[in-house]
Enzyme design. Sequence first.
Site, PDB file in Angstrom:
ATOM      1  N   ARG A 246       0.925  -1.222   0.084  1.00 42.37           N
ATOM      2  CA  ARG A 246       0.040  -0.130  -0.098  1.00 42.37           C
ATOM      3  C   ARG A 246       1.051   1.289  -0.063  1.00 42.37           C
ATOM      4  O   ARG A 246       1.936   1.241   0.556  1.00 42.37           O
ATOM      5  CB  ARG A 246      -0.907  -0.014   1.113  1.00 42.37           C
ATOM      6  CG  ARG A 246      -1.848  -0.871   1.308  1.00 42.37           C
ATOM      7  CD  ARG A 246      -3.120  -0.486   0.084  1.00 42.37           C
ATOM      8  NE  ARG A 246      -4.295  -1.387   0.227  1.00 42.37           N
ATOM      9  CZ  ARG A 246      -4.452  -2.223  -0.931  1.00 42.37           C
ATOM     10  NH1 ARG A 246      -3.345  -2.735  -1.730  1.00 42.37           N
ATOM     11  NH2 ARG A 246      -5.595  -2.998  -0.806  1.00 42.37           N
ATOM     12  N   GLU A 275      -4.213   7.095  -4.921  1.00 49.06           N
ATOM     13  CA  GLU A 275      -4.712   6.472  -6.354  1.00 49.06           C
ATOM     14  C   GLU A 275      -5.966   7.125  -6.880  1.00 49.06           C
ATOM     15  O   GLU A 275      -7.003   7.227  -6.050  1.00 49.06           O
ATOM     16  CB  GLU A 275      -4.537   5.393  -6.119  1.00 49.06           C
ATOM     17  CG  GLU A 275      -3.381   4.560  -5.798  1.00 49.06           C
ATOM     18  CD  GLU A 275      -3.417   2.950  -5.488  1.00 49.06           C
ATOM     19  OE1 GLU A 275      -4.347   2.515  -5.584  1.00 49.06           O
ATOM     20  OE2 GLU A 275      -2.237   2.391  -5.169  1.00 49.06           O
ATOM     21  N   HIS A 293      -1.403   0.309  -9.924  1.00 51.13           N
ATOM     22  CA  HIS A 293      -2.095  -0.774  -9.062  1.00 51.13           C
ATOM     23  C   HIS A 293      -2.852  -1.832  -9.734  1.00 51.13           C
ATOM     24  O   HIS A 293      -3.929  -1.791  -9.569  1.00 51.13           O
ATOM     25  CB  HIS A 293      -2.979  -0.112  -8.099  1.00 51.13           C
ATOM     26  CG  HIS A 293      -3.341  -0.918  -6.834  1.00 51.13           C
ATOM     27  ND1 HIS A 293      -3.678  -0.355  -5.667  1.00 51.13           N
ATOM     28  CD2 HIS A 293      -3.295  -2.065  -6.708  1.00 51.13           C
ATOM     29  CE1 HIS A 293      -4.039  -1.230  -4.761  1.00 51.13           C
ATOM     30  NE2 HIS A 293      -3.745  -2.232  -5.268  1.00 51.13           N
TER      31      HIS A 293
HETATM   32  P1  NAP Z   1      -0.764 -11.566   4.602  1.00 55.21           P
HETATM   33  O1  NAP Z   1      -0.501 -12.983   4.461  1.00 55.21           O
HETATM   34  O2  NAP Z   1      -2.081 -11.360   5.701  1.00 55.21           O
HETATM   35  O3  NAP Z   1       0.479 -10.814   5.159  1.00 55.21           O
HETATM   36  C1  NAP Z   1       0.611  -9.657   5.765  1.00 55.21           C
HETATM   37  C2  NAP Z   1       1.791  -9.425   6.040  1.00 55.21           C
HETATM   38  O4  NAP Z   1       1.682  -8.006   6.959  1.00 55.21           O
HETATM   39  C3  NAP Z   1       2.378 -10.330   7.158  1.00 55.21           C
HETATM   40  O5  NAP Z   1       3.935 -10.707   6.942  1.00 55.21           O
HETATM   41  C4  NAP Z   1       2.001  -9.947   8.343  1.00 55.21           C
HETATM   42  O6  NAP Z   1       3.145  -9.883   9.490  1.00 55.21           O
HETATM   43  C5  NAP Z   1       1.986  -8.381   8.418  1.00 55.21           C
HETATM   44  N1  NAP Z   1       1.313  -7.508   9.292  1.00 55.21           N
HETATM   45  C6  NAP Z   1      -0.099  -7.716   9.610  1.00 55.21           C
HETATM   46  N2  NAP Z   1      -0.352  -6.866  10.555  1.00 55.21           N
HETATM   47  C7  NAP Z   1       0.541  -6.101  10.808  1.00 55.21           C
HETATM   48  C8  NAP Z   1       0.749  -5.169  11.495  1.00 55.21           C
HETATM   49  N3  NAP Z   1      -0.179  -4.715  12.462  1.00 55.21           N
HETATM   50  N4  NAP Z   1       2.417  -4.550  11.881  1.00 55.21           N
HETATM   51  C9  NAP Z   1       3.027  -5.127  11.086  1.00 55.21           C
HETATM   52  N5  NAP Z   1       3.313  -6.384  10.299  1.00 55.21           N
HETATM   53  C10 NAP Z   1       1.789  -6.739  10.038  1.00 55.21           C
HETATM   54  O7  NAP Z   1      -1.220 -10.796   3.545  1.00 55.21           O
HETATM   55  P2  NAP Z   1      -1.010 -10.939   1.803  1.00 55.21           P
HETATM   56  O8  NAP Z   1      -2.034 -11.740   1.194  1.00 55.21           O
HETATM   57  O9  NAP Z   1       0.439 -11.496   1.762  1.00 55.21           O
HETATM   58  O10 NAP Z   1      -1.076  -9.526   1.407  1.00 55.21           O
HETATM   59  C11 NAP Z   1      -0.217  -8.322   2.000  1.00 55.21           C
HETATM   60  C12 NAP Z   1      -0.711  -7.015   1.199  1.00 55.21           C
HETATM   61  O11 NAP Z   1      -0.500  -6.684   0.184  1.00 55.21           O
HETATM   62  C13 NAP Z   1      -2.382  -6.561   1.405  1.00 55.21           C
HETATM   63  O12 NAP Z   1      -2.492  -6.210   2.759  1.00 55.21           O
HETATM   64  C14 NAP Z   1      -2.384  -5.688   0.445  1.00 55.21           C
HETATM   65  O13 NAP Z   1      -2.574  -4.428   0.886  1.00 55.21           O
HETATM   66  C15 NAP Z   1      -1.235  -5.841  -0.688  1.00 55.21           C
HETATM   67  N6  NAP Z   1      -1.812  -6.348  -1.964  1.00 55.21           N
HETATM   68  C16 NAP Z   1      -1.587  -5.628  -2.908  1.00 55.21           C
HETATM   69  C17 NAP Z   1      -2.037  -6.059  -4.249  1.00 55.21           C
HETATM   70  C18 NAP Z   1      -1.422  -5.235  -5.452  1.00 55.21           C
HETATM   71  O14 NAP Z   1      -2.314  -5.262  -6.327  1.00 55.21           O
HETATM   72  N7  NAP Z   1      -0.373  -4.553  -5.433  1.00 55.21           N
HETATM   73  C19 NAP Z   1      -2.906  -7.113  -4.242  1.00 55.21           C
HETATM   74  C20 NAP Z   1      -2.803  -7.855  -2.925  1.00 55.21           C
HETATM   75  C21 NAP Z   1      -2.566  -7.380  -1.864  1.00 55.21           C
HETATM   76  P3  NAP Z   1       3.442 -11.623  10.175  1.00 55.21           P
HETATM   77  O15 NAP Z   1       4.266 -11.995   8.838  1.00 55.21           O
HETATM   78  O16 NAP Z   1       4.176 -10.861  11.264  1.00 55.21           O
HETATM   79  O17 NAP Z   1       2.264 -12.134  10.471  1.00 55.21           O
END
Ligand code: NAP
Length: 326
Positions: A246, A275, A293
């Site tokens: 993000r 965005e 994005h």
């Molecule tokens: P995920 O599996 O839930 O992973 C999220 C990561 O963020 C994990 O490493 C988690 O930490 C960490 N996290 C969660 N809450 C936190 C907090 N309060 N403080 C610090 N770290 C925290 O999610 P994902 O599916 O990999 O997706 C990650 C992000 O990518 C999404 O949230 C979204 O914003 C973004 N995204 C972008 C696109 C795009 O098109 N560019 C598409 C999809 C998603 P731990 O490892 O410690 O649990």
Amino acid sequence: MPELLNLPASALDAYRGAVLSIGRQHPLVEEELEGQLQPLHYPASRHDRAEFLAEHGETIKIAVATAGSGVDAMMLDRLPHLEAVMNFGVGYDAHDVEGLRERNIPLSNTPDVLNECVADTALGLYLDTMRRFSAADRFVRSGKWQEGPFPFSTRAHHRRVGILGLGRIGFDIARRFEALSSEIHYWSRRAKDTPGYTYHATPRELAENVDVLVVAIVGGPETVGLVDAEILSALGERGVVVNIARGSVIDDEALIAALQNRTITAAGLDVFVDEPNVDDRYLELSNTVLYPHVGSATRETREDMARLTLENVRSWVTSQTLVTPV
Ligand code: NAP
């Protein structure tokens, strides 16, 4: 194609006309919702929203939100019978998550089905910053090749890569970088069982030990401005930042200054704070690669996300459960 929702009469009776559709839906979601649940459409114009909610707020039981849109605090106040929210996309930071939690309103997202496409995007942005594919493409098209060769680019393999947030997507990004003979380092709130990857106790320590910082952490209040001047300075002048998470996770002022002053090498960005508006200074820099994005936006993955969103709708209106709750 058979109807995906295929709802029983009892669900149609209870939820038809009680669904709020927020943002521009994927065609499959749109078609299914229109065909069976006849949703109300949240006005695109801010000016019309209060009136809309005053008129329809009482009737709405579920909300289906596209990526980048959400149920905010103002809406929550005016949706007294809201039961559940379905978010198209993984990131749900556009919702008032705290407010939903306080009212025990569950929220679903669309995890896993998009991991690989977003990881491909991270790798592509990285390769573009180092090997300068899009800049070289512009070079060929503009006829500049006739005047001399394209400048040397930078070797992309055998680098130290740091994943900030080794979650589902972060892990798939790491796997892709393994193919470039990279050293994999990461920071997460806890160390994970990932033999061969080096865990760091803080984001700063991660940045100090890598050449490439790939941001794959959640957005939202807890991570705002996490990648700041101190982290960028620790990353150093050979450093590259890739952000597919993000825009809010990065302190734009710090990143723009680091790119302008070449205290880091380059940045590849798929996400931005406001965005579709992008800070002009990113556009003016030659060491940025900018992507609108579309990390997950392949036809196939978006369809998978649409199906998962509809599965959540179906599950809620037939059994008050969610398939992929947050
Ligand atoms: P995920 O599996 O839930 O992973 C999220 C990561 O963020 C994990 O490493 C988690 O930490 C960490 N996290 C969660 N809450 C936190 C907090 N309060 N403080 C610090 N770290 C925290 O999610 P994902 O599916 O990999 O997706 C990650 C992000 O990518 C999404 O949230 C979204 O914003 C973004 N995204 C972008 C696109 C795009 O098109 N560019 C598409 C999809 C998603 P731990 O490892 O410690 O649990």
